[in-house]
Write a protein that holds these residues in place. Structure first.
Motif, mmCIF file in Angstrom:
data_model
loop_
_atom_site.group_PDB
_atom_site.id
_atom_site.type_symbol
_atom_site.label_atom_id
_atom_site.label_comp_id
_atom_site.label_asym_id
_atom_site.label_seq_id
_atom_site.Cartn_x
_atom_site.Cartn_y
_atom_site.Cartn_z
ATOM 1 N N THR A 1 19.006 7.804 -5.104
ATOM 2 C CA THR A 1 17.977 8.838 -4.936
ATOM 3 C C THR A 1 16.864 8.673 -5.959
ATOM 4 O O THR A 1 15.668 8.742 -5.616
ATOM 5 N N THR A 2 17.216 8.446 -7.218
ATOM 6 C CA THR A 2 16.208 8.307 -8.274
ATOM 7 C C THR A 2 15.307 7.108 -8.025
ATOM 8 O O THR A 2 14.080 7.182 -8.211
ATOM 9 N N VAL A 3 15.892 5.994 -7.590
ATOM 10 C CA VAL A 3 15.078 4.799 -7.287
ATOM 11 C C VAL A 3 14.054 5.113 -6.208
ATOM 12 O O VAL A 3 12.863 4.795 -6.346
ATOM 13 N N PHE A 4 14.487 5.749 -5.129
ATOM 14 C CA PHE A 4 13.564 6.047 -4.042
ATOM 15 C C PHE A 4 12.552 7.124 -4.429
ATOM 16 O O PHE A 4 11.393 7.077 -4.005
ATOM 17 N N TYR A 5 12.969 8.086 -5.246
ATOM 18 C CA TYR A 5 12.025 9.096 -5.705
ATOM 19 C C TYR A 5 10.953 8.487 -6.594
ATOM 20 O O TYR A 5 9.768 8.838 -6.498
ATOM 21 N N MET A 6 11.357 7.573 -7.469
ATOM 22 C CA MET A 6 10.384 6.908 -8.328
ATOM 23 C C MET A 6 9.421 6.064 -7.501
ATOM 24 O O MET A 6 8.200 6.051 -7.750
ATOM 25 N N GLY B 1 14.908 4.475 5.390
ATOM 26 C CA GLY B 1 13.883 3.869 6.241
ATOM 27 C C GLY B 1 12.520 4.494 6.045
ATOM 28 O O GLY B 1 11.536 3.793 5.757
ATOM 29 N N TYR B 2 12.425 5.837 6.187
ATOM 30 C CA TYR B 2 11.094 6.438 6.081
ATOM 31 C C TYR B 2 10.585 6.470 4.643
ATOM 32 O O TYR B 2 9.379 6.389 4.404
ATOM 33 N N SER B 3 11.503 6.546 3.664
ATOM 34 C CA SER B 3 11.065 6.464 2.267
ATOM 35 C C SER B 3 10.471 5.089 1.973
ATOM 36 O O SER B 3 9.439 4.972 1.300
ATOM 37 N N SER B 4 11.100 4.049 2.491
ATOM 38 C CA SER B 4 10.617 2.689 2.271
ATOM 39 C C SER B 4 9.274 2.472 2.951
ATOM 40 O O SER B 4 8.388 1.812 2.399
ATOM 41 N N LEU C 1 3.665 1.455 2.420
ATOM 42 C CA LEU C 1 2.264 1.672 2.787
ATOM 43 C C LEU C 1 1.428 2.008 1.553
ATOM 44 O O LEU C 1 0.284 1.561 1.413
ATOM 45 N N ALA C 2 2.012 2.789 0.637
ATOM 46 C CA ALA C 2 1.300 3.108 -0.608
ATOM 47 C C ALA C 2 1.088 1.841 -1.440
ATOM 48 O O ALA C 2 0.012 1.629 -2.020
ATOM 49 N N PHE C 3 2.102 0.985 -1.497
ATOM 50 C CA PHE C 3 1.996 -0.267 -2.248
ATOM 51 C C PHE C 3 0.931 -1.173 -1.636
ATOM 52 O O PHE C 3 0.183 -1.864 -2.361
ATOM 53 N N ALA C 4 0.839 -1.172 -0.306
ATOM 54 C CA ALA C 4 -0.180 -1.985 0.377
ATOM 55 C C ALA C 4 -1.588 -1.528 0.003
ATOM 56 O O ALA C 4 -2.490 -2.354 -0.187
ATOM 57 N N ILE C 5 -1.780 -0.215 -0.127
ATOM 58 C CA ILE C 5 -3.088 0.303 -0.539
ATOM 59 C C ILE C 5 -3.420 -0.158 -1.951
ATOM 60 O O ILE C 5 -4.551 -0.559 -2.249
ATOM 61 N N MET C 6 -2.420 -0.129 -2.833
ATOM 62 C CA MET C 6 -2.639 -0.605 -4.213
ATOM 63 C C MET C 6 -3.034 -2.085 -4.228
ATOM 64 O O MET C 6 -3.987 -2.486 -4.913
ATOM 65 N N LEU C 7 -2.319 -2.911 -3.461
ATOM 66 C CA LEU C 7 -2.608 -4.343 -3.445
ATOM 67 C C LEU C 7 -3.991 -4.646 -2.882
ATOM 68 O O LEU C 7 -4.640 -5.618 -3.276
ATOM 69 N N SER C 8 -4.431 -3.799 -1.941
ATOM 70 C CA SER C 8 -5.750 -4.015 -1.340
ATOM 71 C C SER C 8 -6.891 -3.610 -2.265
ATOM 72 O O SER C 8 -8.060 -3.861 -1.963
ATOM 73 N N GLY C 9 -6.556 -2.971 -3.399
ATOM 74 C CA GLY C 9 -7.588 -2.551 -4.344
ATOM 75 C C GLY C 9 -8.247 -1.234 -4.007
ATOM 76 O O GLY C 9 -9.273 -0.874 -4.610
ATOM 77 N N HIS C 10 -7.661 -0.481 -3.054
ATOM 78 C CA HIS C 10 -8.268 0.791 -2.641
ATOM 79 C C HIS C 10 -7.533 2.006 -3.231
ATOM 80 O O HIS C 10 -7.693 3.123 -2.750
ATOM 81 N N GLY C 11 -6.697 1.773 -4.238
ATOM 82 C CA GLY C 11 -6.008 2.885 -4.877
ATOM 83 C C GLY C 11 -6.989 3.839 -5.540
ATOM 84 O O GLY C 11 -8.013 3.421 -6.094
#
Length: 476
Positions: A288-293, A202-205, A210-220
């Protein structure tokens, strides 16, 4: 009819004398202990609870120190190494000659390598487990404080001074863990591990989302192939120390060997434990590897070279505040379960030693069933377990209160214990069991993995010492 070592022996009179029949009790295993009921899924839950800690949220910082190439390569490489060495360790669960179960990591090492190695393994294993218990207390309190701070920032603005004490939260967590610690063994905390595993996803997702949302917004923010660049505010020496620490963080983030044998000992004997454990290793390490990546790469893409040490606790995000609060609640619930997964092997080892030393003591051995009315619950109280485990939690909580920089010390403990527990002992035991000759290709490949992991562990230890020194300077 008599019961001997947990098995029922029936003596039958016949013409040739006494004929002995062994009656196997359905509630006992082949060694006379209570029958195990664990499955591939409960084992996977225990592993994921042990391995995916809140440290997953710091992987964006680790990738930022190493850059895209070395960061991604390190995540994938150590996923493969952990999976491989964990399977080697799983093969050491039963003795090669007799098939006798090794109930703990220490017993497996003693069975394969002898007494001196057993002592070294115990030192590393229990330093690691006890350190993690204290570290989880500190981290859970930090997450609870982060919830209060998040609400404060939402009400008063991001520049507001929102100071909150960690101590009441540590004490509250300690009281709750005293209750949970009365669960007799790691097999019976399976439900807690499943809950904790769901929380970790849950918290990893949330962090990755939230990080993906920043990328999509163009503010990365800006990223580079080699990571954080040397310049004003960052010397070449400091960059090197950070890279060492990042390598250690990634390697240690995958490690769950200190509890692997204990988890394997919960598996039902209806199927070969080695095969089931290897499947659990595959599921757990893959997940674990999927979530770490996701967390490491998406977090770095969002925050760039200024990625925080923890995306949620370090306030890489402020809004939506309710989602940040939810993620921190998930972290706390996960750490409550992880605390028990790490503490149970310590509890059971001490209790086993005391039962052997005082086999006739009622204080140590007698169980008092809990009843509600005439109904007998499937739970009992043992006075020694109650006193000893309560004292353990109190001491662990006291250390968390007394050492606010304990997580920096824990990084050093993890770095020092990582190599022997995750790589050296599994490889050395496997070579001994399979009688692999020196100077063969297989022997050289195993020793190469061993040596590479030793170098990374030494580098991580150096980085941790430098980080601990910096933490102490800040406190002074």
């Amino acid at each position: 009819m008599e019961e001997v070592d947990g098995q029922v022996i029936q003596f039958v009179e016949c013409e040739s004398g006494l004929d002995i029949h062994k009656v196997v009790r359905e509630d006992l295993d082949d060694d006379g202990r209570p029958k195990r009921t664990g499955t591939m899924w409960t084992a996977s839950a225990h592993i994921i609870t042990a391995v995916i800690g809140s440290g997953v949220l710091s992987l964006a910082w680790a990738v930022a120190q190493l850059g895209w190439v070395a960061g991604v390569a390190s995540l994938l490489t150590y996923g493969c190494i952990t999976f491989y060495t964990s399977n080697l360790l799983a093969e050491c669960y039963r003795s090669p000659g007799t098939g006798k179960r090794n109930y703990t990591y220490m017993e497996a090492v003693k069975d394969n390598l002898g007494g001196k190695m057993n002592f070294a393994c115990g030192m590393a294993q229990y330093a690691n487990l006890n350190g993690l218990v204290v570290g989880y207390t500190v981290t859970a309190a930090i997450s609870m404080v982060a919830i209060e701070k998040s609400n404060c920032f939402h009400r008063r603005g991001h520049e507001a001074s929102c100071e909150v004490s960690h101590k009441p939260y540590m004490i509250g967590l300690g009281l709750f863990e005293i209750v949970l610690s009365q669960i007799p063994n790691i097999e019976q905390v399976w439900w807690l591990s499943i809950m904790a595993s769901i929380m970790s996803f849950g918290y990893s997702s949330i962090g990755a989302g939230l990080a993906f949302a920043i990328m999509l917004s163009g503010h990365g923010k800006r990223t580079t192939v080699t990571g954080v660049e040397v310049g004003p505010g960052l010397t070449a020496a400091r960059k090197m120390w950070r890279m060492f620490t990042a390598l250690g963080d990634i390697a240690i983030a995958y490690s769950y060997s200190p509890v692997l044998i204990e988890v394997q000992d919960t598996l039902s004997s209806s199927k070969p434990e080695i095969k089931v454990m290897k499947k659990a290793n595959m599921i757990s390490v893959a997940a674990t590897t999927v979530f770490y990546m996701m967390c490491g790469c998406l977090g770095y893409a969002a925050f760039g070279n200024s990625a925080p040490g923890n995306m949620l606790i370090g306030f890489g995000f402020y809004e939506p505040f309710w989602l940040i609060d939810l993620a921190n609640i998930f972290i706390v619930l996960h750490l409550v379960g992880a605390y028990q997964v790490m503490a149970q092997p310590v509890f059971c080892e001490v209790e086993s030693l005391c039962r052997r030393k005082w086999p006739k003591s009622e204080f140590v051995n007698r169980e008092y069933p809990i009843k509600i009315g005439r109904r007998n619950l499937n739970f009992s109280i043992n006075l020694f377990r109650l006193v000893w485990r309560t004292m353990y939690v109190v001491v662990a909580t006291g250390l968390a209160l007394a050492l606010p920089f304990f997580n920096d010390l824990l990084a050093l403990i993890g770095a020092v214990s990582f190599w022997p527990l995750t790589v050296y002992f599994p490889i050395t035991m496997y070579i001994s069991r399979k009688k692999i000759n020196r100077a063969t290709i297989r022997w050289f490949m195993l020793q190469f993995v061993n040596f590479l992991s030793l170098l990374i562990a030494l580098a991580a230890a150096c980085g941790s010492i430098e980080g601990l020194g910096e933490a102490l300077r800040i406190i002074k």
